[in-house]
Write a protein that holds these residues in place. Structure first.
Motif, PDB file in Angstrom:
ATOM      1  N   TYR A 263       4.321  10.704   3.085  1.00  0.00           N
ATOM      2  CA  TYR A 263       3.982   9.560   2.249  1.00  0.00           C
ATOM      3  C   TYR A 263       4.353   8.292   2.998  1.00  0.00           C
TER       4      TYR A 263
ATOM      5  N   GLU B 117       0.126   5.664   0.706  1.00  0.00           N
ATOM      6  CA  GLU B 117      -0.877   6.677   1.009  1.00  0.00           C
ATOM      7  C   GLU B 117      -0.199   7.976   1.407  1.00  0.00           C
TER       8      GLU B 117
ATOM      9  N   THR C 108      -0.375  10.749   4.154  1.00  0.00           N
ATOM     10  CA  THR C 108      -0.922  10.860   5.506  1.00  0.00           C
ATOM     11  C   THR C 108      -1.558  12.230   5.709  1.00  0.00           C
TER      12      THR C 108
ATOM     13  N   SER D 103       0.840  -1.195   0.000  1.00  0.00           N
ATOM     14  CA  SER D 103       0.000   0.000   0.000  1.00  0.00           C
ATOM     15  C   SER D 103       0.876   1.247   0.000  1.00  0.00           C
TER      16      SER D 103
END
Length: 101
Positions: free
Chosen positions: A88, A81, A83, A79
């Motif tokens: 990152y 994402e 934050t 994964s």
């Protein structure tokens, strides 16, 4: 005076809150390109198949660099994402052990 984000010189074990597994943690926040990728590669080289690595980076280049490297390696991106704080987060599964040169 703005506070600086701490950076880690080494990866530290921690529990991954999303998967509940024991993952190593690399804090590459505050490092500029290409250091987040280089630190990720060095940490992965010291890990064995089946382990996971969580990487935190603040450099926007890491968003593309880390997945591009993983696409060319045996490792898998579980994964990624952005934050709430604008960093990152990448969770990586180590698929094979590095072969020493």
């Amino acid at each position: 005076m703005a506070s600086e984000r701490p950076t880690a010189e080494t990866a530290n074990p921690m529990t991954d809150s999303k998967s509940g597994t024991n993952a190593r943690h690399l804090d590459a926040r505050g490092l500029h390109c290409p250091l987040p990728l280089l630190r990720t590669k060095l940490t992965l080289a010291s890990m064995v198949a089946g382990e996971q690595l969580e990487v935190l980076a603040s450099d926007a280049g890491a968003w593309g660099d880390i997945p591009a490297y993983l696409a060319l390696s045996d490792h898998s991106l579980i994964s990624r994402e952005e934050t709430a704080s604008g960093d990152y987060r990448f969770l990586i599964a180590v698929q094979s052990e590095e072969i020493p040169s």
